[in-house]
Design an enzyme around this catalytic site. Sequence first.
Site, PDB file in Angstrom:
ATOM      1  CG  HIS A   1      -2.087   0.871   1.177  1.00 47.70           C
ATOM      2  ND1 HIS A   1      -2.351   1.833   2.133  1.00 47.70           N
ATOM      3  CD2 HIS A   1      -3.089   0.970   0.270  1.00 47.70           C
ATOM      4  CE1 HIS A   1      -3.455   2.467   1.830  1.00 47.70           C
ATOM      5  NE2 HIS A   1      -3.928   1.977   0.703  1.00 47.70           N
TER       6      HIS A   1
ATOM      7  CE  LYS B   1      -1.214   4.842  -1.528  1.00 50.12           C
ATOM      8  NZ  LYS B   1      -1.840   4.262  -0.341  1.00 50.12           N
TER       9      LYS B   1
ATOM     10  CG  ASP C   1      18.237  12.921 -10.003  1.00 50.81           C
ATOM     11  OD1 ASP C   1      18.313  11.918 -10.737  1.00 50.81           O
ATOM     12  OD2 ASP C   1      17.962  14.059 -10.421  1.00 50.81           O
TER      13      ASP C   1
ATOM     14  CG  HIS D   1      -7.828   8.083   0.208  1.00 51.92           C
ATOM     15  ND1 HIS D   1      -6.544   7.904  -0.269  1.00 51.92           N
ATOM     16  CD2 HIS D   1      -8.339   6.835   0.356  1.00 51.92           C
ATOM     17  CE1 HIS D   1      -6.298   6.606  -0.421  1.00 51.92           C
ATOM     18  NE2 HIS D   1      -7.355   5.939  -0.043  1.00 51.92           N
TER      19      HIS D   1
ATOM     20  CE  LYS E   1      -3.995   6.736   2.821  1.00 46.62           C
ATOM     21  NZ  LYS E   1      -5.371   6.701   2.497  1.00 46.62           N
TER      22      LYS E   1
ATOM     23  CG  ASP F   1       0.486  16.485  23.124  1.00 44.96           C
ATOM     24  OD1 ASP F   1      -0.734  16.530  23.324  1.00 44.96           O
ATOM     25  OD2 ASP F   1       1.261  15.755  23.771  1.00 44.96           O
TER      26      ASP F   1
END
Length: 476
Positions: free
Chosen positions: A218, A220, A225, A394, A396, A401
């Site tokens: 899952h 990404k 470089d 979507h 997450k 604090d």
Amino acid sequence: MAAINYWILVIITAAYIITIISCICVVLKENRNPIRSLAWVIALIFLPVVGLIFYLFFGRSLKGEHMVSRRNRRKLMSRLAPRHISLRDIDLSPSDKNLIKLSRSLSSSFFTVNNEIDIFTTGAEKFESLKRDLCKARRSIYLQYYIFSDDSTGQEIADILIEKAHQGLEVKVIYDHVGSFSSSSKFFRRMQDNGIEIHPFFRVTFPQLANRINWRNHRKIVVIDGEIGYMGGMNIADRYQRGATEGMAWRDTHFRLRGDIVETLLYSFIIDWNFKNTPDKIEFPKVPPVTLRNNLGMQLVTSGPVDTWDNQSLCFLKAISGATKSIFIQTPYFLPTDALQHALEAAALAKIDVRIMIPGKSDSRMLQYAGHSFVTQCLRAGIKVYHYNPGMLHAKGIIIDENIVIAGSTNFDYRSFENNFECSLIIYDREVNRRMRDIFFADIANCTKLTFGEWHKRPLPQRVMESIVRLVSPIL
């Protein structure tokens, strides 16, 4: 003839019963979460054939497998060791330092400084920045996505990658085979035929269907470089810019990174590239020296079903348990473990400001039912729960604090904690925390705050469905 049929039926029945008992023994031997184990035992006993099929596809464990050999992992880690920062040299609270130690123990995650971050909340700004950086690449591009769609956004990215491969750059691509099922094989073959090294993670074929379909990558991650990195929640798909069926773009969070943290992204990519395709010798590309000098602290925490511990949930639990003022959570799917649910309730009952934002309309009806089953407990404990209204939320992330931010690909649910290969960025910085808090409260302006009284009035069929789906939430 009747006697032969009778004995055939007896043999088949006996074989089935032995198989069920064997599966139950495996479930019990693995000593998993008792609730999850009980759910599988009930499914195996009371759902003949169906329960067995579901277990073979979704219930087996990968614990004990190795992404790469220990020797190769030690070799790769030795490349990162010179950049390790001593905790004695940083100005953080004891609680924050303990989170750093925990993350280091779980996923060999080094704490880094000398970093820079850009925060994207729309697909338009993220993809414009990514395309610009890809076009400027001079040596290498390593790109990994759960979903690499063959829509207009995916075609634009693919065209740039092909052009760079023609220029002689090293271009490697990982895509999740199940996550990218909707993309045509012709789309990926075109990239491969034009000099791009492309690798489907856990390719699902018929003989290995039951062994692979449940464990998805899952993550990404993009490394350009060895200097610029991208990670977060956005896949390569039009929905983040133009919306999906509801016509509104998905709201998500993604990061552009520079500095020492980029090398840890590269390390994660190399491990995934070699998983199930491990050569005798793993090369770690040369990374140019970092010229940034600051105290922006970051850690990349990876997790997966092969790990001994549930890395992400333990880091979440540690961060939440250490909160003293506030806990703000955004997640598309809210299916917390018992420990995380209790930690949130305990924080709210201790008068810590706990807020959870979930989609008002989810892309998965079943997961929304399961998530809603936890809302009543949250409201009763004093947790503020919000429904995000403009399209699919979507994003997450967890904001703790005034100093901690945890964000990446990890949803607040069982699948991300136990079955998916995930990564989260832990950021130890007041300025980044403030920026993320501002984004959170800007999103609240587009939300409906749930109240216990109104929530309790929702239709009886909906409440019944939520209760039923919750029974199987540990195996969703």
